[in-house]
Design a protein around this motif. Structure first.
Motif, PDB file in Angstrom:
ATOM      1  N   ALA A 250      34.597  50.897  42.936  1.00 19.63           N
ATOM      2  CA  ALA A 250      35.596  51.042  41.876  1.00 19.63           C
ATOM      3  C   ALA A 250      36.872  50.310  42.282  1.00 19.63           C
ATOM      4  O   ALA A 250      37.196  50.207  43.472  1.00 19.63           O
ATOM      5  N   TYR A 251      37.582  49.795  41.286  1.00 21.90           N
ATOM      6  CA  TYR A 251      38.853  49.126  41.535  1.00 21.90           C
ATOM      7  C   TYR A 251      39.927  49.789  40.683  1.00 21.90           C
ATOM      8  O   TYR A 251      39.746  49.990  39.483  1.00 21.90           O
ATOM      9  N   SER A 252      41.031  50.125  41.305  1.00 25.23           N
ATOM     10  CA  SER A 252      42.089  50.833  40.605  1.00 25.23           C
ATOM     11  C   SER A 252      42.771  49.916  39.586  1.00 25.23           C
ATOM     12  O   SER A 252      42.735  48.687  39.718  1.00 25.23           O
ATOM     13  N   PRO A 253      43.416  50.489  38.572  1.00 28.96           N
ATOM     14  CA  PRO A 253      44.129  49.663  37.589  1.00 28.96           C
ATOM     15  C   PRO A 253      45.163  48.736  38.210  1.00 28.96           C
ATOM     16  O   PRO A 253      45.311  47.587  37.784  1.00 28.96           O
ATOM     17  N   MET A 254      45.877  49.224  39.234  1.00 31.97           N
ATOM     18  CA  MET A 254      46.887  48.367  39.849  1.00 31.97           C
ATOM     19  C   MET A 254      46.264  47.235  40.665  1.00 31.97           C
ATOM     20  O   MET A 254      46.857  46.158  40.796  1.00 31.97           O
ATOM     21  N   THR A 255      45.062  47.454  41.196  1.00 31.74           N
ATOM     22  CA  THR A 255      44.358  46.354  41.857  1.00 31.74           C
ATOM     23  C   THR A 255      44.047  45.258  40.855  1.00 31.74           C
ATOM     24  O   THR A 255      44.214  44.063  41.135  1.00 31.74           O
ATOM     25  N   ILE A 256      43.618  45.660  39.645  1.00 33.51           N
ATOM     26  CA  ILE A 256      43.327  44.676  38.595  1.00 33.51           C
ATOM     27  C   ILE A 256      44.604  43.952  38.179  1.00 33.51           C
ATOM     28  O   ILE A 256      44.625  42.727  38.044  1.00 33.51           O
ATOM     29  N   ARG A 257      45.672  44.699  37.968  1.00 31.45           N
ATOM     30  CA  ARG A 257      46.928  44.073  37.564  1.00 31.45           C
ATOM     31  C   ARG A 257      47.423  43.106  38.647  1.00 31.45           C
ATOM     32  O   ARG A 257      47.827  41.979  38.345  1.00 31.45           O
ATOM     33  N   PHE A 258      47.373  43.539  39.895  1.00 34.65           N
ATOM     34  CA  PHE A 258      47.826  42.697  40.999  1.00 34.65           C
ATOM     35  C   PHE A 258      46.976  41.436  41.088  1.00 34.65           C
ATOM     36  O   PHE A 258      47.501  40.332  41.306  1.00 34.65           O
ATOM     37  N   PHE A 259      45.663  41.580  40.893  1.00 37.15           N
ATOM     38  CA  PHE A 259      44.788  40.424  40.947  1.00 37.15           C
ATOM     39  C   PHE A 259      45.126  39.427  39.843  1.00 37.15           C
ATOM     40  O   PHE A 259      45.154  38.209  40.067  1.00 37.15           O
ATOM     41  N   VAL A 260      45.376  39.912  38.642  1.00 35.67           N
ATOM     42  CA  VAL A 260      45.751  39.034  37.525  1.00 35.67           C
ATOM     43  C   VAL A 260      47.041  38.285  37.852  1.00 35.67           C
ATOM     44  O   VAL A 260      47.160  37.082  37.608  1.00 35.67           O
ATOM     45  N   LEU A 261      48.009  38.981  38.442  1.00 40.79           N
ATOM     46  CA  LEU A 261      49.304  38.380  38.738  1.00 40.79           C
ATOM     47  C   LEU A 261      49.255  37.407  39.910  1.00 40.79           C
ATOM     48  O   LEU A 261      50.147  36.564  40.054  1.00 40.79           O
ATOM     49  N   GLN A 262      48.224  37.503  40.749  1.00 36.89           N
ATOM     50  CA  GLN A 262      48.112  36.590  41.886  1.00 36.89           C
ATOM     51  C   GLN A 262      47.779  35.159  41.452  1.00 36.89           C
ATOM     52  O   GLN A 262      47.950  34.223  42.243  1.00 36.89           O
ATOM     53  N   ALA A 263      47.293  34.996  40.240  1.00 34.35           N
ATOM     54  CA  ALA A 263      47.015  33.658  39.707  1.00 34.35           C
ATOM     55  C   ALA A 263      48.034  33.332  38.621  1.00 34.35           C
ATOM     56  O   ALA A 263      48.459  34.216  37.881  1.00 34.35           O
ATOM     57  N   HIS A 264      48.431  32.075  38.530  1.00 35.99           N
ATOM     58  CA  HIS A 264      49.336  31.689  37.456  1.00 35.99           C
ATOM     59  C   HIS A 264      48.628  31.877  36.126  1.00 35.99           C
ATOM     60  O   HIS A 264      47.430  31.594  35.996  1.00 35.99           O
ATOM     61  N   TYR A 265      49.356  32.320  35.119  1.00 38.24           N
ATOM     62  CA  TYR A 265      48.725  32.690  33.852  1.00 38.24           C
ATOM     63  C   TYR A 265      48.017  31.529  33.169  1.00 38.24           C
ATOM     64  O   TYR A 265      47.099  31.730  32.363  1.00 38.24           O
ATOM     65  N   ARG A 266      48.380  30.266  33.510  1.00 37.44           N
ATOM     66  CA  ARG A 266      47.730  29.112  32.880  1.00 37.44           C
ATOM     67  C   ARG A 266      46.544  28.588  33.674  1.00 37.44           C
ATOM     68  O   ARG A 266      45.914  27.606  33.292  1.00 37.44           O
ATOM     69  N   SER A 267      46.211  29.244  34.791  1.00 37.50           N
ATOM     70  CA  SER A 267      45.051  28.832  35.575  1.00 37.50           C
ATOM     71  C   SER A 267      43.865  29.737  35.251  1.00 37.50           C
ATOM     72  O   SER A 267      44.031  30.874  34.803  1.00 37.50           O
ATOM     73  N   THR A 268      42.662  29.233  35.474  1.00 46.13           N
ATOM     74  CA  THR A 268      41.464  30.054  35.284  1.00 46.13           C
ATOM     75  C   THR A 268      41.452  31.167  36.323  1.00 46.13           C
ATOM     76  O   THR A 268      41.821  30.958  37.476  1.00 46.13           O
TER      77      THR A 268
END
Length: 491
Positions: free
Chosen positions: A308-326
């Protein structure tokens, strides 16, 4: 107010200094979910991306009216503007009222967004609640000669529009290419041309979601809701229109054409698009077996998930990449994000325990400069995170006595971490709030063992101290001794 941010404008294909139409007020419209299924990974990225933009603009002192729509009617098949409304189809199959389906999945979407710490928008209009506005918009387009009625339906005349304006300005396509790549589809004989799109559709017998209109019983085309609702709540000209890159064509292209045909100009000044999500390098899709809902992700119940992955892990993972990158999801990448988030939260906890000294050996202004410059450069959240990590290392050195800070610099440093990690990036300490999932159940056990180890060290029982430390290391937990105790992190 800080220096003005720069945003990449998809419409002009370049970075532009953000200049609101009516400062300090900012109008932002973002295409929200279509509520006929559980929220999934594809919902997470745009939600977090535009939450980041919302938080950032507010932190700069702008008064942001953020409108995020709910599509609960008129979401037709993308390639045809034909077929049964998806919510109506689900309602028919499950023998429910369409609004029961829409309400059920809207509530599930809201709960998922709360878990991801996504702020509520200022206004969240539903397409089904704005049928009158959509009909009036269609009337304006018809009156200006950019649409035609056919057998109870109304279609946008792309060729007529293209003679005065340019169709394809957002996606970079020209009409000749669109004609060449548009296939003829059965059931579209009402259209003059295959690339024309529906503004209003005649309801077929048995279609359960329909409304009266000047052209007969029917329902709005998929694209119409955004033109009608964005201008209703933000005016005929507003600052930012956002959404996923998959919506650029045809949805946003058609929206620009509709708005321009009705108003004589496009409504949005800046178009902002986040890039796509892949899973282990593949596009997410039910047919590929890699379609993962957020509930499955938080609970670790999908066959592709190792845990399982916590919601903040998902949010942090999304933020680790620039929003315009895959953004590619994998267990390895998510586990790395989990460890990185844990290290950041531990660093903030350590910072809260530091004691002031007479002098500072590092200047928090450097962290402030790096974070401010990164955010102003098209929401460069990865560079913000990099700066925070560099200063976590300095904070850990301070805990070991290598670095020192005055009381004023400590307060500034704590304020900067709170501003960027919590207020702007939107992270929260799940262990502190009790909202974490995954492996966070081990925290009380680790703390208890560290207390026992501290007692052993106080009694100079080095063998017992080493035994506890080595046992934790074998379990993937690294113990770090400080002057005033011990800390730990996941390996």
């Amino acid at each position: 107010m800080e220096s003005k941010p720069v945003l990449y404008n998809t419409l002009t294909r370049r970075k532009e200094v953000f200049e609101p139409i009516d400062p300090p007020h900012v109008g932002m419209y973002v295409c929200g979910p279509t509520v006929y299924g559980d929220p999934h990974l594809g919902h997470a990225r745009p939600a977090v991306t535009f939450d980041l933009l919302f938080r950032y603009l507010r932190s700069l002192g702008y008064k942001v009216r953020y409108v995020r729509n709910i599509t609960d009617v008129g979401h037709l098949e993308h390639d045809a503007d034909e077929g049964e409304d998806k919510i109506a189809r689900k309602a028919r199959l499950e023998q429910l009222e369409p609004m029961e389906v829409a309400h059920y999945y809207t509530e599930r979407y809201h709960r998922a967004m709360d878990a991801l710490n996504v702020l509520s928008p200022s206004i969240e209009p539903h397409a089904s609640g704005h049928i009158i506005e959509q009909i009036e918009f269609v009337k304006r387009i018809l009156a200006d000669g950019f649409a035609y009625e056919s057998n109870g339906s109304v279609y946008f005349d792309v060729e007529a529009y293209n003679r005065k304006y340019r169709y394809g300005i957002l996606s970079g396509r020209n009409l000749d290419d669109i004609v060449a790549n548009t296939r003829e589809l059965d059931g579209q004989n009402d259209k003059r041309r295959s690339f024309d799109f529906a503004l209003w559709k005649k309801a077929a017998p048995g279609h359960i979601m329909h409304w009266p209109s000047p052209w007969g019983e029917g329902f709005p085309g998929w694209h119409m809701e955004c033109s009608a609702m964005s201008t209703k709540y933000l005016g005929e000209r507003f600052d930012i229109h956002g959404g996923g890159m998959d919506l650029m064509f045809p949805h946003h292209e058609c929206e620009i054409a509709q708005s321009t045909a009705a108003l004589g100009h496009d409504s949005a000044k800046y178009w902002v698009h986040n890039n796509m999500i892949t899973i282990n390098g593949q596009k997410m899709g039910k047919s590929l077996g890699n379609f993962i809902t957020l509930e499955e992700l938080f609970g670790g119940t999908h066959r592709l998930l190792a845990q399982a992955y916590s919601p903040m892990t998902i949010r942090f993972f999304v933020l680790q990449a620039h929003y315009r990158s895959t953004l590619d999801f994998s267990n390895e990448a998510l586990q790395a994000a989990e460890k990185g988030l844990d290290r950041l939260m531990k660093g903030i906890e350590t910072l809260s325990k530091l004691r002031p000294a007479a002098v500072s050996t590092a200047d928090p202004a450097e962290l402030e400069r790096r974070c401010a410059e990164a955010m102003a450069d098209d929401l460069n959240s990865p560079m913000v995170i990099s700066a925070l990590f560099d200063w976590v290392r300095i904070v850990n050195q301070a805990a070991e006595g290598v670095q020192t800070f005055t009381e004023a610099d400590l307060e500034k440093l704590r304020s900067l971490f709170a501003r960027y990690a919590f207020d702007i990036l939107g992270l929260r300490d799940e262990k502190a709030t009790g909202t974490a999932s995954g492996r966070d159940y081990i925290t009380p056990l680790v703390e208890m063992l560290l207390d026992e180890r501290l007692k052993a060290r106080a009694a100079k029982d080095w063998a017992a101290s080493d035994r506890i430390r080595d046992g934790l290391a074998a379990a993937g937990i690294r113990v770090k001794d400080r002057k005033d105790g011990s800390d730990w992190e996941l390996e």
